[in-house]
Enzyme design. Structure first.
Site, short mmCIF file in Angstrom:
data_model
loop_
_atom_site.label_atom_id
_atom_site.label_comp_id
_atom_site.label_asym_id
_atom_site.label_seq_id
_atom_site.Cartn_x
_atom_site.Cartn_y
_atom_site.Cartn_z
N SER A 1000 0.83 -1.19 0.00
CA SER A 1000 0.00 0.00 0.00
C SER A 1000 0.88 1.26 0.00
O SER A 1000 1.72 1.41 -0.88
CB SER A 1000 -0.96 -0.04 1.20
OG SER A 1000 -1.95 0.94 1.07
N ASP A 1120 -5.35 -4.35 -2.83
CA ASP A 1120 -4.34 -3.97 -1.85
C ASP A 1120 -3.79 -5.21 -1.15
O ASP A 1120 -4.55 -6.02 -0.62
CB ASP A 1120 -4.98 -3.02 -0.83
CG ASP A 1120 -3.95 -2.32 0.03
OD1 ASP A 1120 -2.93 -2.96 0.35
OD2 ASP A 1120 -4.16 -1.15 0.37
#
Length: 1481
Positions: A1000, A1120
């Protein structure tokens, strides 16, 4: 992720006005009732659809009415009759033609447009036409090529040219060393073939132990008999294996053959066994004494390496390997009478002098010894002495068959104490104020022994072990002590009386105080033969551990384990003397003692005159060993494997385990579909196959040799026998296996996941030997090797070897096949003494380059990053020679240019055999063109400076030695700004960063650091990106219909792409990976190559906010990566994929396979386990993710939503903490991430750090500077506290803070291989006159003939078997036909490349030289030369090379030249040789 939290964070982070607060409150209230919003949207949609349908229907009705009106008008105009109207002919032809063409077009479209994927392509074309999408240019992809079959498959070659019995014999006797063809044929004449039926004994107890047995067919069981009559199997000998004992071999050669006491061998089925009597070696040794000495040395070396390594390091046996004391030993110490200086009466008085506190000989023996007795025998026990020759040492009862008085004994073996009343064999002693004059031979030579000498003028003040000497004790003449020591050592060495003068000049005597260290473990300088005259010596050994580094040289005395005592009349030090290696023990004086000793150089001079003393020394070592060692010697096997040979295969029965002594092994598993995968690799000191043997399961993998390797085979029977006898072995193995399984459990998380690279397998990234190969002649290979060597010196002892250095140490003809044993033994010892050895190859396929390929664990292919990426012919040959060896690409860049790495994919696609690459930024001096002499002179000064631990060379050095430091950055939105502050704190703490992984926002920050490596530039780019994320109007423009996500992701992609550009992960300075969640395959994916911005974007795709990123490789949808692991091409793409927050940004489609990628935080928000699998030994993991509230309200068995709404809107009631629907979905998504995070926190390889940033929201990008400062302050204080607590050393414990001293960067002269055969038999170095001819011949051959396992016999000499002997007939053994012992492939290759045969004259000269005995090849030395040689051997003065590296003193009679001139001369000779080779070619 909670939408409410994101919108609040956006508002709070960007605006602080009343309007923004009111707006955020209004939006929050509206979103709280999202159900009503969805209902309203649904109603509006239904109304819109209804209106649309109504409008279309109304339009259709109006059109129909108009058509009806037109028809009515036409009808009225024609009077209502339409029969007269018709179409024109041209209109008809046009109509039917168009209709036909329309049908033909449909048919052709079906013919050419049908097939697999047609519908999908049609839909995509329709979508592009409707949405007007543009297909952007896809980046260059990395070509995925499966490794060659040889990389994962073993070599299966037949031996058609060698009879099976001859091949088995070759493989069996190679444990005694390398035998030339004439020697092997002589041994074949003595073989016998035995045919056994099932149940027949091959040998049994009381039979003579004097033969080597080789099983040609069938199966033999070797077992031991216990005292109660039961038996215990040691091993099962199958086809091609042998039964022999190295210790019995020495017994036979020394004239003391033994018999089988507890070991028996019986045929389990009908078997054919070849018997080779050990007496056959005596005939060979008489004709070739150098072969005998070499065999004894090989036996001692393998005894030390195989037996002691297996039993000591892995089974925990130390004191059990040697006898604690010698019983029934009668020692004779002679005192020569010197009639010229003293009378018989005075001699008699001196011989009756006391040795301990005034005790006389009468008191010891009970009678007066006559003066005519030339020797005075004494025993340890009080009975009267007897005049008798020394008896053989009896053995301590350390066996596998006898009862164990202390079953829990292991490392804590109680040894018999020897107190002050122990008898001494030296009956002479000195008076405290004596004044005897010593002889000239007693001049004390001071080495590293730190003990007092024998006083001035021959007298001295020495306290004896029995107590203080009486003041009136008689004085002893030092000449008598000296003569006593000489006579005792003469008998120990097995020399006759007339040879006493040979050792007399070399015998030295020392008086020792208690706790004086004679030699330390691992010391090779002070190796001597020690003979105890009075007192006692204690032998210690460091506590052995299988995981202990062999390079550790410093340890406290408390860690030493007492092995045994050396009593008066015993000798110690023979093992290190014969092996030529460092001492395996630490020897200290236990009390006041007197010892006589002979130094190593002197022993070798004695060996030159009397080579037979090697047998007596070897026999002394064997007598000291316990019967346990002899029993293990029958079961333990030494195995040599060439590259590609299998140790064992999958699904075979597991009846043994293997210890890697040298080399490298690879474990490969074959899946049910037939695909093969690497499971792991094993290096020196690793234990292979132990789990299957203990669990009694079949082999789960196939283990093969990556390069030439040596292994020790430990059978299951021997293991069980030792287990029953010494239970401490079980504890040792439990500890060993626990550490192994614990490590495998900690690294199991990401292994085997789809998309994981080859490096994700648990392969040990720790190499012992590294070969350096240049791609072109322009590569500055020598400066590169020096720089890498300089960085490696900070980690531990390292050695750099080139062809010039090896020739200088071992002679110009060292690369000839006759010197194979000497070269391999010397290289093996150098590898044992250093943590890593650098083999610098030549720029051509020379014999040295072939040797480097065979010795290397890994090959570094060095090239210039700014030059052409084309593959040269030399590089392809390297891949052909070492197909199984791992190869890594190193690209060099000059420091003067600011260019970054680019076009790395082209380099890698052109070299599919490369498994990893490194970008190295080089200082200016590397690319400066200088002569070899000037380069050596330059780096002789550079090596004295402290290396830069943050340089790329140090990073490469840590990778090669398994000390890489990894940095893992977790996800957390705007809280990721703390990563920048932590990076600055890490840099100020002096911690290097070798690998980076992120998820991320951590993927973004980590990619910035790997690309820039400058904290200022990284901070600026991170701040600019955060500022773009605060522009709310761009976010509003990116809003879309919330089917997959709230935002389209177009503007988010643009911000990441603008930050990185079209950069690939392969072009980063530091190895980097990011982790995403693949929602197509429902797993996490690790990206180590490809588009950087895309995979960073994928790792940031939070569900619900961004659509998943479609992987362009396979079309999988990526989210993610934090959903599975919140800590871990073109670069920006994978950064974008790692930031694909589900629901906010759409999943990112991978451009390689089409998979959809989302934020990696859903699977692993702190991927420290992935970093560990990729090779990082020490990891710093920084977590900035949000923490879930675990303090929730217990609302009972049911829950009413109206009650929650009442509690929420009523300000007068206490609030409740109950998760809502988005929160529950978020917690479910992060379940695996939380579990993975707990494992990371509890691991021992990771330093988990969490800055105090919980008060900042996920989208508070406007607080970048504030969050960064929080991370910096916390990190600075954290690392300062670690430094004060001493925990910071785990990240630089290998680094040598002190600059290296002069001469410490090379240890060739400090310790080198000692070839006893060359020293004793004075084999001279033969220097070729025309070295160019030697080079041209060597370059044509393909390596060496190194081991008999590949030896094949020419078909011309194969004749039928004659008699009970080998398949080689008498005619073959006596014939002059050359036997080609090479494998089929190598021989065919050599046949094609062999140069024309030499002329008749040269052939006759060669044969004439070969027929000369070895001992007559040396010119006799004059007295002056002999004296000069003796002084050189005694002083052992090393010579230093001009370049700062030491060289070994060779046994030659040529005068020593200046070091600088030697280097200059060798360089000029090498240039001439290369010119001659080029001219000849």
């Amino acid at each position: 992720m909670d939408v409410l939290e994101l919108l609040r964070a956006s508002a709070n982070g960007c605006y602080n006005t009343i309007f923004s607060d009111a707006w955020s409150q209004y939006v929050s209230q509206q979103i709280t009732s999202s159900l009503y919003l969805y209902i309203a949207l649904g109603i509006l949609t239904v109304l819109f659809v209804a209106w649309f349908i109504y409008f279309k229907r109304l339009a259709r009705l109006r059109l129909r009415d108009e058509i009806a009106r037109s028809l009515n008008a036409v009808t009225s105009a024609s009077g209502g009759d339409l029969r007269g109207l018709r179409f024109r002919k041209r209109d008809k032809m046009l109509f039917y033609g168009r209709r036909m063409l329309r049908k033909m077009k449909n048919v052709s479209g079906q013919m050419y447009s049908s097939g697999k994927g047609y519908k999908r392509r049609a839909v995509m074309r329709f979508a592009r036409r409707i949405l007007q999408l543009r297909r952007e240019n896809m980046p260059l992809e990395m070509r995925t090529v499966e490794p060659p079959a040889e990389y994962l498959e073993e070599t299966i070659e037949g031996s058609d040219r060698v009879p099976p019995d001859a091949l088995y014999m070759l493989q069996s006797i190679r444990i005694f060393g390398h035998f030339e063809k004439p020697v092997f044929l002589k041994l074949c004449k003595h073989t016998q073939v035995l045919e056994l039926m099932a149940g027949d004994y091959l040998f049994k107890i009381t039979d003579a132990d004097d033969s080597v047995y080789i099983v040609q067919s069938g199966m033999i069981n070797v077992y031991i008999s216990n005292a109660d009559g039961s038996t215990l199997s040691l091993k099962t000998v199958r086809k091609g294996e042998s039964v022999t004992s190295l210790l019995s071999f020495i017994d036979v050669l020394s004239g003391n053959p033994s018999y089988y006491k507890t070991v028996t061998a019986k045929a389990m089925e009908k078997s054919v066994v070849i018997r080779l009597p050990m007496q056959a070696f005596e005939e060979v040794f008489r004709e070739n004494p150098d072969v005998m000495i070499r065999v004894i040395q090989v036996i001692m070396i393998r005894l030390q390496r195989v037996l002691f390594t297996a039993l000591r390091n892995y089974l925990g046996l130390n004191a059990e390997l040697v006898q604690n004391h010698m019983r029934n030993k009668s020692i004779t110490i002679s005192g020569h009478l010197n009639s010229q200086s003293q009378s018989s009466q005075s001699m008699r008085q001196q011989t009756t002098a006391t040795a301990t506190g005034g005790t006389s000989a009468t008191a010891l023996g009970g009678q007066q010894l006559p003066a005519a007795v030339p020797s005075l025998p004494l025993q340890r026990q009080p009975p009267p002495p007897t005049i008798a020759p020394p008896l053989r040492h009896s053995r301590e009862e350390h066996t596998l068959s006898g009862p164990n008085p202390n079953p829990n004994s292991g490392n804590n073996v109680q040894l018999p104490e020897v107190h002050g009343d122990a008898p001494n064999i030296d009956i002479y002693h000195q008076q405290q104020h004596g004044g005897s004059t010593s002889t000239g031979n007693l001049s004390t030579r001071r080495g590293s022994l730190v003990q007092p000498s024998i006083g001035g003028g021959g007298g001295g003040s020495t306290a004896q072990e029995g107590g203080c000497a009486a003041a009136g004790a008689p004085t002893i003449d030092m000449r008598l002590i000296q003569s006593s020591a000489v006579e005792s050592l003469r008998k120990e060495l097995g020399l006759p009386n007339e040879d006493a003068h040979i050792i007399e000049p070399f015998v030295e005597v020392r008086e020792l105080e208690p706790n004086v260290t004679l030699i330390t473990e691992g010391n090779a300088d002070d190796v001597c033969i020690w003979f105890v005259m009075t007192g006692t010596l204690a032998v210690y050994q460091g506590v052995a551990d299988a995981t202990r580094s062999s390079t550790a040289t410093t340890k406290s005395d408390k860690s030493d384990l007492l092995i045994h005592f050396v009593h008066p009349g015993e000798i110690v030090g023979g093992l290190a003397m014969l092996t030529g290696e460092a001492s395996a023990y630490t020897i200290r004086s236990r009390n006041n003692s007197r010892v006589a000793y002979i130094r190593r150089a002197a022993i070798y001079q004695i060996m030159r005159q009397r080579p037979r003393i090697v047998l007596d020394l070897g026999n002394g070592v064997v007598r000291r060993l316990s019967p346990l060692v002899r029993q293990c010697d029958y079961a333990l096997d030494w195995i040599f494997l060439e590259s590609g040979r299998a140790v064992y295969r999958q699904d075979e029965s597991s009846d043994s385990t293997y210890i890697v002594l040298s080399g490298r092994m690879r474990s490969v598993i074959t899946n049910p579909g037939g695909k093969k995968e690497i499971v792991g690799e094993y290096g020196k000191g690793d234990l292979v196959g132990i789990v299957e043997m203990i669990t009694e399961t079949s082999r789960t993998t196939t283990v093969m040799a990556v390069r030439d390797s040596e292994l020790a085979k430990l059978p299951e029977g021997l293991f069980n026998a030792i287990k029953l006898r010494y239970p401490i072995v079980v504890t040792k193995l439990i500890s060993f296996l626990s550490h192994r399984f614990l490590g495998s459990m900690q690294t199991r998380g990401s292994t085997g996941a789809p998309g994981a690279p080859v490096e994700a397998n648990p392969v040990t990234h720790k190499y012992s030997t590294v070969a350096l190969v240049p791609i072109t002649d322009e590569v500055p290979l020598t400066p590169f090797t020096y720089e890498l060597y300089h960085s490696l010196c900070a980690i531990g002892p390292v050695l750099r070897l080139t062809s010039e250095v090896v020739r200088k140490q071992l002679g110009q003809n060292i690369f000839e096949a006759a010197n194979e044993y000497r070269l391999t033994s010397w290289l093996a010892q150098q590898e044992d003494r250093n943590i890593i050895t650098l083999y610098q190859c030549d720029n051509s396929l020379s014999p040295w380059t072939h040797r480097c390929m065979r010795q290397a664990d890994v090959i570094l292919i060095v090239g210039l990053g700014d030059r052409s990426h084309l593959v040269g012919k030399f590089e392809r040959e390297i891949d052909r020679l070492a197909m199984r060896t791992q190869k890594e690409l190193v690209l060099l860049y000059p420091e003067t240019t600011n260019a970054k790495p680019a076009n790395t994919l082209s380099w890698l696609n052109a070299r599919p055999w490369v498994t990893k690459h490194h970008h190295v930024l080089c200082v200016k001096r590397i690319f400066t063109r200088k002569s070899q002499y000037r380069i050596n002179d330059l780096y002789s000064r550079v090596l004295l400076s402290e290396p830069n631990m943050h340089s790329d060379f140090s990073r490469l050095a840590r990778w090669l030695t398994g000390n890489s430091i990894g940095l893992v950055l977790g996800g957390g939105g705007a809280r990721g700004a703390a990563h920048i502050g932590m990076l600055k704190a890490i840099q100020e703490a002096g911690i290097p960063i070798d690998m980076v992984g992120g998820v991320s926002i951590g993927a973004l920050m980590g990619a910035l650091w790997c690309s820039e490596r400058n904290i200022t530039t990284v901070t600026q780019k991170a701040r600019q990106w955060s500022k773009k994320m605060t522009k709310w109007f761009l976010q509003l423009l990116d809003l879309t219909y919330p089917i997959t996500s709230m935002f389209s992701g177009r503007e988010f992609n643009k911000t990441i792409h603008d930050t990185f550009g079209d950069v690939s992960i392969e072009d980063l300075w530091i190895p980097y990976f990011t982790l995403t969640t693949d929602i197509t395959a429902s797993c996490h994916r690790i990206h180590t190559n490809g588009s950087l911005w895309r995979y960073v974007r994928s790792s940031m795709s939070l569900s619900g906010y961004m659509p998943p990123l479609c992987d362009p490789k396979d079309g999988h949808l990526l989210l993610d990566g934090g959903y599975v692991n919140n800590l871990p091409g073109h670069l920006w793409r994978y950064c974008r994929a790692s930031m694909s927050i589900a629901g906010v940004f759409p999943p990112f489609c991978d451009y390689r396979d089409g998979h959809l990628l989302l934020d990696g935080c859903y699977t692993n928000n702190v991927p420290a386990d992935v970093m560990h699998n990729l090779g990082a030994a020490h990891i710093i993991a920084i977590d900035v993710g949000s923490q879930d509230d675990t303090d929730l309200t217990n609302y009972g068995d049911d829950l009413s939503g109206w009650w929650l709404l009442y509690k929420k809107w009523n300000p007068f009631t206490s609030p409740v903490k109950v998760p809502d629907l988005p929160d529950i979905q978020s917690r479910l998504a992060y379940v695996s991430c939380v579990r993975q995070l707990e494992e990371v926190k509890n691991s021992d390889y990771c330093e988990y750090i969490r800055p105090p940033i919980d008060k900042y929201k996920t989208l508070a990008f406007g607080s970048f500077d504030e969050i960064r400062d929080v991370g910096y302050v916390f990190g600075k204080n954290y690392f300062e506290s670690m430094a004060k607590a001493g925990r910071l050393g785990r990240f630089n414990q290998w680094f040598n803070k002190e600059p290296p001293k002069r001469g410490n960067h090379a240890s060739l002269n400090e310790y080198t291989f000692i070839d006893l055969a060359q020293i004793v038999c004075k084999l001279p170095e033969t220097y070729a006159v025309n070295t160019a001819e030697i080079f041209s011949e060597d370059e044509d051959c393909d390596g060496y003939i190194s081991e008999p396992s590949t030896l094949n016999t020419d078909r011309r000499i194969q004749v039928p078997r004659a008699g009970n002997s080998l398949s080689l007939s008498e005619a073959e053994m006596d014939s002059d036909v050359e036997i080609d012992f090479r494998s089929d492939s190598k021989k065919d290759k050599a046949t094609q490349s062999t140069p024309p045969a030499p002329g008749k004259d040269n052939e006759d000269k060669t044969d004439a030289v070969d027929r000369i005995p070895l001992l007559t090849l040396e010119r006799p030395l004059t007295d002056q030369q002999q004296q000069h040689s003796d002084e050189t051997d005694e002083q052992e003065t090393p010579r230093a090379m001009k370049d700062g590296t030491n060289t070994m003193t060779t046994q030659t009679t040529s005068p020593t030249t200046d070091a600088g001139s030697e280097w200059a001369g060798s360089e000029s000779e090498l240039e001439k040789e290369n010119k001659n080779v080029n001219t000849k070619n």
